[in-house]
Structures are given as structure tokens and as C-alpha cells.
Motif scaffolding. Structure first.
Motif, PDB file in Angstrom:
ATOM      1  N   GLY A  25       0.869  -1.161   0.000  1.00  0.00           N
ATOM      2  CA  GLY A  25       0.000   0.000   0.000  1.00  0.00           C
ATOM      3  C   GLY A  25       0.910   1.214   0.000  1.00  0.00           C
ATOM      4  O   GLY A  25       1.838   1.293   0.804  1.00  0.00           O
ATOM      5  N   LEU A  32      -3.727   7.652  -0.756  1.00  0.00           N
ATOM      6  CA  LEU A  32      -3.432   6.310  -1.225  1.00  0.00           C
ATOM      7  C   LEU A  32      -3.237   6.358  -2.728  1.00  0.00           C
ATOM      8  O   LEU A  32      -4.066   6.888  -3.464  1.00  0.00           O
ATOM      9  CB  LEU A  32      -4.586   5.359  -0.876  1.00  0.00           C
ATOM     10  N   HIS A  34      -3.114   4.746  -6.293  1.00  0.00           N
ATOM     11  CA  HIS A  34      -3.669   3.598  -7.018  1.00  0.00           C
ATOM     12  C   HIS A  34      -2.938   3.346  -8.324  1.00  0.00           C
ATOM     13  O   HIS A  34      -2.903   2.214  -8.804  1.00  0.00           O
ATOM     14  CB  HIS A  34      -5.155   3.819  -7.320  1.00  0.00           C
ATOM     15  N   GLY A  41       1.526  -0.706  -6.305  1.00  0.00           N
ATOM     16  CA  GLY A  41       1.689  -1.541  -5.118  1.00  0.00           C
ATOM     17  C   GLY A  41       1.725  -3.034  -5.405  1.00  0.00           C
ATOM     18  O   GLY A  41       1.951  -3.835  -4.501  1.00  0.00           O
TER      19      GLY A  41
END
Length: 176
Positions: A25, A32, A34, A41
Motif C-alpha cells: 500500500g 493512497l 492507485h 503496489g
């Protein structure tokens, strides 16, 4: 971990989970990350050496097929005789007790995790990397080995720590 654990207050950080599967992550500037194709990740797919480039990548050569729990169990004969949930601890204990085969497996695993962590560190330059997952939960001493490897590779490595929330981190993350 960022909300209620070790990464609280860190705006650029990563959580690497190593177990049957491997993933990360990644938080960049408090968000976060993506990625454009939602695969940021997916470090399990990292190619861990030039000798693997021409191979069937799904079955071998990627980080997970070399350092995931399944790969480690396949290399250590003691995994079949140890308790289902205790074989990782038994492997690390055997290595500490002088079992050369166990020590080789532990060293190779630490080296692979260290390389992947160093690669993530130089690409992201995070202030913190958390190493978690079932492998680290059963063998927390692995973190010290990874720190030493990363320190040899990365000029100014981020801090590498164990999760504060341990096995609760995925649950808290899902709730958030």
C-alpha cells in the motif's frame, strides 16, 4: 497503519505485506496511490533478476514466486512436518540453531525482500516503510536483516519498522 498505527503523521509511506501473497500500500502526499491502471503496489510482480526476464513470469521469476510463503515452503522440507501455522517460526529457529539449509533459505528470503524494499525506497523516497504480513508476524527478526540490506543499497533509506497494528491493519484500513 497511517490512520491509527506506525505511519500516523507520515505523508509519503508504504506498507509492504509479505505472506502467501505479496503487495504494498503506497501513500503519496497523504493520499493512497492507485496508479493509472490501479496496479500501484503490485510489487509481487517485480522482476527480481535479469535471468527471469525471458521466463514465464506468472509461474516464476517474480518477487512473490521467489519470496512468498508458498515459495519458501517449497524450498524447506521442514515445512511439511511442522505445524501448519508454525512452520515459519520453525524455519527461523532451525536457521538460528545451525541448520545450513534453513539458514540459506532465510538469507535468500531476506535478500529478496531487502532488494524489493530498497527498490521501492529509491523510487518513492518515503519517510517510512512498514514491513508486515504473516511472514514478518511469525519472524519479526527479518526486519533487521532487511534494514541492513536496504542500508547497503539506498544512500538515504527511509525508516523501516514493524506494523503497530499488526494483524489489525487490514481491518482498520477496510473500515477507513
Amino acid at each position: 497503519e497511517r490512520w491509527r498505527g506506525a505511519a500516523k503523521g507520515h505523508d509519503t509511506c508504504a506498507f509492504i505485506s509479505i505472506g502467501t501473497g505479496i503487495g504494498a500500500g503506497i501513500v503519496i502526499k497523504g493520499e493512497l496511490h492507485h496508479g493509472d491502471h490501479c496496479v500501484a503496489g503490485e510489487i509481487a510482480l517485480m522482476c527480481m533478476g535479469p535471468q527471469y526476464v525471458g521466463m514465464d513470469f506468472g509461474s516464476r521469476g517474480c518477487f512473490e514466486t521467489l519470496a512468498g510463503l508458498k515459495a519458501i515452503a517449497e524450498r524447506w522440507p521442514g515445512s511439511a512436518s511442522a505445524a501448519r501455522n508454525g512452520w515459519v517460526r520453525a524455519l527461523f529457529d532451525a536457521a538460528r540453531g545451525g541448520d545450513a539449509r534453513a539458514q540459506t533459505i532465510v538469507d535468500e528470503t531476506a535478500r529478496l525482500i531487502g532488494m524489493a524494499t530498497a527498490n521501492l525506497d529509491v523510487v518513492l523516497d518515503p519517510s517510512l516503510i512498514i514491513l508486515g504480513g504473516s511472514l514478518v508476524a511469525q519472524a519479526p527478526e527479518l526486519i533487521d536483516d532487511v534494514r541492513r540490506i536496504v542500508a547497503r543499497i539506498v544512500p538515504a533509506p527511509g525508516t523501516i519498522v514493524a506494523p503497530a497494528r499488526a494483524e489489525e491493519a487490514p481491518l482498520w484500513g477496510a473500515l477507513l
